[in-house]
Enzyme design. Structure first.
Site, PDB file in Angstrom:
ATOM      1  N   HIS A   1       5.589  11.296  18.807  1.00  0.00           N
ATOM      2  CA  HIS A   1       4.254  11.504  18.245  1.00  0.00           C
ATOM      3  C   HIS A   1       3.607  10.171  17.881  1.00  0.00           C
ATOM      4  CE1 HIS A   1       1.009  13.319  15.875  1.00  0.00           C
ATOM      5  NE2 HIS A   1       1.298  14.422  16.558  1.00  0.00           N
ATOM      6  N   HIS A   2       2.305  10.094  18.132  1.00  0.00           N
ATOM      7  CA  HIS A   2       1.581   8.839  17.887  1.00  0.00           C
ATOM      8  C   HIS A   2       1.571   8.465  16.414  1.00  0.00           C
ATOM      9  CE1 HIS A   2      -1.181   5.583  18.439  1.00  0.00           C
ATOM     10  NE2 HIS A   2      -1.500   5.918  19.661  1.00  0.00           N
ATOM     11  N   SER A   3       1.807   9.420  15.512  1.00  0.00           N
ATOM     12  CA  SER A   3       1.888   9.089  14.092  1.00  0.00           C
ATOM     13  C   SER A   3       3.145   8.291  13.775  1.00  0.00           C
ATOM     14  CB  SER A   3       1.860  10.364  13.249  1.00  0.00           C
ATOM     15  OG  SER A   3       2.911  11.233  13.622  1.00  0.00           O
TER      16      SER A   3
END
Length: 454
Positions: free
Chosen positions: A135-137
């Protein structure tokens, strides 16, 4: 949780998965038996010591507020996170891309640490592949690629099986230069408010540059195209490699950089693709491009000076060399402006160039406003030498990035020894026959080669 991390969680929906991924293609070592991949997966799953980043998940995935801070999983189900798969017969790369497209279009489970690894066998010529997504987070595309690089070695006889989630203190420092993932700049548009005063002189310089240099491209210059519409949740992924020497030779012949030629290859391909669909606008397409501000384009010594600029793709120009030179002049005009700015001003201006993407989830925003640019084309530093993993040769490393409402296509490439590996991700619903872009990029490069040698 930092605001930039939370932004990617809060903006995610079924139509907008917010993970980055990558597909690595390997050739097993000579003498590898039929159980080579199975044994490797068993060893991967046995490496249960995990860095804190790979153990993180939203504290309460069901509640919107619960996605604003992190929790740590005490235990990790490695049978879930490491998947063993095989391509359908006849095991061509085409079947591998079909699987990758499907995996990249599905959401990660927020009740678990937000990453997956798919080890895929059954590929023609005895090869296997590894598709990972995170996930980009947790990671942007650049840091995810550097994590992957840390698992590799230049020694084909080194069979120590390294994995990306090994705690940092046990891992070697990444080699080579790095750069910010351009999508991370979206969050910077909101997290740099205390230094926004620096944007005023930067904006004045940009206005002066736009008025004084007709090659300078702004967020107001992009035409509306089929790339700049609302998207669905399904994805299509295609990839291909090109020899760096071919690309450099074109640039050397006309005094252009490797990145200039890459943009011209993509420009010619997009021009052909849109022409086939009857969708090529009269006005030139523009692209968001991360550019190195280091003299000589060198990344030696680590750490690039990078800005996110908008460049013309000159898709309204017929002649391939004239198109390349127009792209070169557009990129150079943006570089000239960046050289007049402080690092903070560069970051702020880059964030402003990207900031419209942060509003794309707002209902109706994409349909009612002009796109800030038509496509993102990113060149991410990758391995500079031939690399191996558990004795297997790395044949390709193909990035799979994010597409958004208003940005239905993303082209990301990375260097890999003596080649450039392109990964193209697009909205399956919006962009028909996306695989044709691969053929069009080759045709565009061939056209340039013939033109500069004439």
């Amino acid at each position: 949780m930092p605001p930039t991390d939370a932004m990617f969680l809060l903006a995610e929906s079924r139509e907008h998965p917010m993970h980055v991924g990558g597909l690595q293609l390997f050739t097993p070592p000579e003498g590898a038996g039929p159980d080579y991949v199975m044994n490797m997966i068993s060893e991967i799953r046995s490496q249960t010591e995990v860095s804190s980043r790979f153990a993180m998940r939203p504290a309460d995935p069901v509640s919107s507020v619960g996605n604003l801070w992190w929790a740590q999983n005490e235990t990790i189900d490695f049978d879930y996170h490491i998947r063993h798969s095989a391509v359908p017969r006849p095991g061509r790369i085409r079947e591998l891309f079909q699987l990758t497209s499907r995996w990249h279009g599905t959401l990660l489970d927020r009740h678990r640490p937000m990453w997956e690894m798919h080890v895929v066998e059954g590929i023609e010529d005895g090869r296997f592949a590894v598709y990972t997504k995170v996930h980009h987070s947790l990671f942007d595309g650049v840091s995810a690629l550097r994590n992957m690089q840390n698992t590799l070695t230049e020694d084909p006889n080194d069979t120590e099986l390294r994995v990306p989630w090994t705690p940092k203190e046990r891992r070697p420092k990444p080699s080579g230069g790095g750069s910010r993932n351009p999508l991370a700049l979206v969050g910077d548009a909101f997290s740099l408010g205390t230094t926004a005063a620096g944007l005023v002189p930067a904006g004045l310089k940009m206005l002066r540059q736009a008025l004084g240099d007709h090659n300078f491209t702004t967020p107001l210059d992009a035409p509306r195209t089929i790339f700049n519409t609302p998207i669905g949740g399904a994805r299509r992924f295609v990839a291909q490699s090109w020899e760096i020497e071919r690309v450099k030779a074109v640039g050397d012949a006309v005094g252009a950089t490797l990145n200039d030629v890459v943009l011209a290859m993509c420009s010619g391909a997009l021009r052909r693709y849109l022409t086939e669909l009857g969708e090529l606008p009269e006005k030139s397409l523009t692209s968001m491009v991360p550019v190195s501000l280091r003299p000589g384009e060198s990344a030696d010594g680590g750490g690039n000076a990078v800005g996110a600029v908008i460049a013309s793709l000159a898709t309204d120009v017929d002649d391939p060399v004239d198109r390349l030179m127009a792209i070169r002049e557009s990129v150079q005009a943006s570089k000239n402006l960046m050289k007049e700015l402080s690092p903070t001003q560069i970051l702020l201006l880059s964030a402003v160039n990207m900031s419209a993407l942060a509003l794309s989830p707002v209902p109706g925003f994409v349909s009612l406003t002009k796109p800030p640019f038509n496509v993102i084309i990113s060149n991410v530093p990758g391995p500079q030498k031939r690399m191996y993993w558990n004795g297997s040769r790395l044949d390709g490393v193909y990035p799979a990035s994010i597409v958004l409402d208003g940005q239905a296509l993303n082209i990301t490439l990375t260097s890999n020894d003596d080649q450039l590996d392109f990964g193209i991700i697009g909205c399956r619903q919006t962009l028909p026959s996306l695989q044709r872009l691969i053929h069009h990029i080759e045709d565009s490069l061939t056209e340039l080669e013939k033109a500069v040698s004439a």
